[in-house]
Motif scaffolding. Structure first.
Motif, short mmCIF file in Angstrom:
data_model
loop_
_atom_site.label_atom_id
_atom_site.label_comp_id
_atom_site.label_asym_id
_atom_site.label_seq_id
_atom_site.Cartn_x
_atom_site.Cartn_y
_atom_site.Cartn_z
N UNK A 8 -37.43 -15.69 -40.87
CA UNK A 8 -37.47 -14.35 -40.32
C UNK A 8 -36.45 -13.37 -40.86
N UNK A 9 -35.25 -13.84 -41.21
CA UNK A 9 -34.18 -12.92 -41.60
C UNK A 9 -34.53 -12.02 -42.79
N UNK A 10 -35.07 -12.56 -43.89
CA UNK A 10 -35.38 -11.67 -45.02
C UNK A 10 -36.39 -10.58 -44.65
N UNK A 11 -37.39 -10.95 -43.89
CA UNK A 11 -38.42 -9.99 -43.46
C UNK A 11 -37.81 -8.99 -42.48
N UNK A 12 -37.15 -9.51 -41.47
CA UNK A 12 -36.55 -8.67 -40.44
C UNK A 12 -35.55 -7.68 -41.02
N UNK A 57 -45.90 -9.14 -43.66
CA UNK A 57 -44.66 -9.57 -44.31
C UNK A 57 -44.31 -11.01 -43.93
N UNK A 58 -44.52 -11.38 -42.67
CA UNK A 58 -44.23 -12.76 -42.25
C UNK A 58 -45.18 -13.75 -42.91
N UNK A 59 -46.45 -13.38 -42.99
CA UNK A 59 -47.42 -14.27 -43.66
C UNK A 59 -47.04 -14.45 -45.14
N UNK A 60 -46.63 -13.38 -45.79
CA UNK A 60 -46.22 -13.46 -47.20
C UNK A 60 -44.97 -14.33 -47.35
N UNK A 61 -44.00 -14.19 -46.45
CA UNK A 61 -42.78 -14.99 -46.50
C UNK A 61 -43.08 -16.47 -46.29
#
Length: 84
Positions: A8-12, A57-61
């Motif tokens: 989560x951190x990179x996306x968030x 973004x979460x799905x991509x991460x």
């Protein structure tokens, strides 16, 4: 909590810097029952498009991390491959 940091951190952080995510947090309930969640990650956005941006973004991460795990051979047998 490790997933909050690694997935989560990179996306968030990016979406907060872009103003898409306005606030976020982790809720840990005091009462637990079998089959119920133990942690809930929540976030606040200004409109419905923000939800779509976070979801994409979460799905991509997750896909990126799954791909890296497959290449390095550290993926767990039976992994979902980033799909729900």
């Amino acid at each position: 909590m490790e997933l909050v940091k690694t997935v989560g951190a990179p996306v968030r952080d990016k979406l907060m810097a872009d103003g898409v995510i306005l606030a976020w947090g982790v809720h840990v309930g005091l009462l637990r029952a079998p089959g119920n969640s133990t942690h809930i990650i929540w976030y606040s956005v200004a409109d419905w498009s923000g939800i779509e941006k976070v979801d994409s973004a979460m799905r991509a991460q997750i896909g990126k991390l799954d791909e890296e795990a497959m290449k390095s051979g550290t993926a767990k047998k039976g992994s979902s491959g980033g799909q729900r």
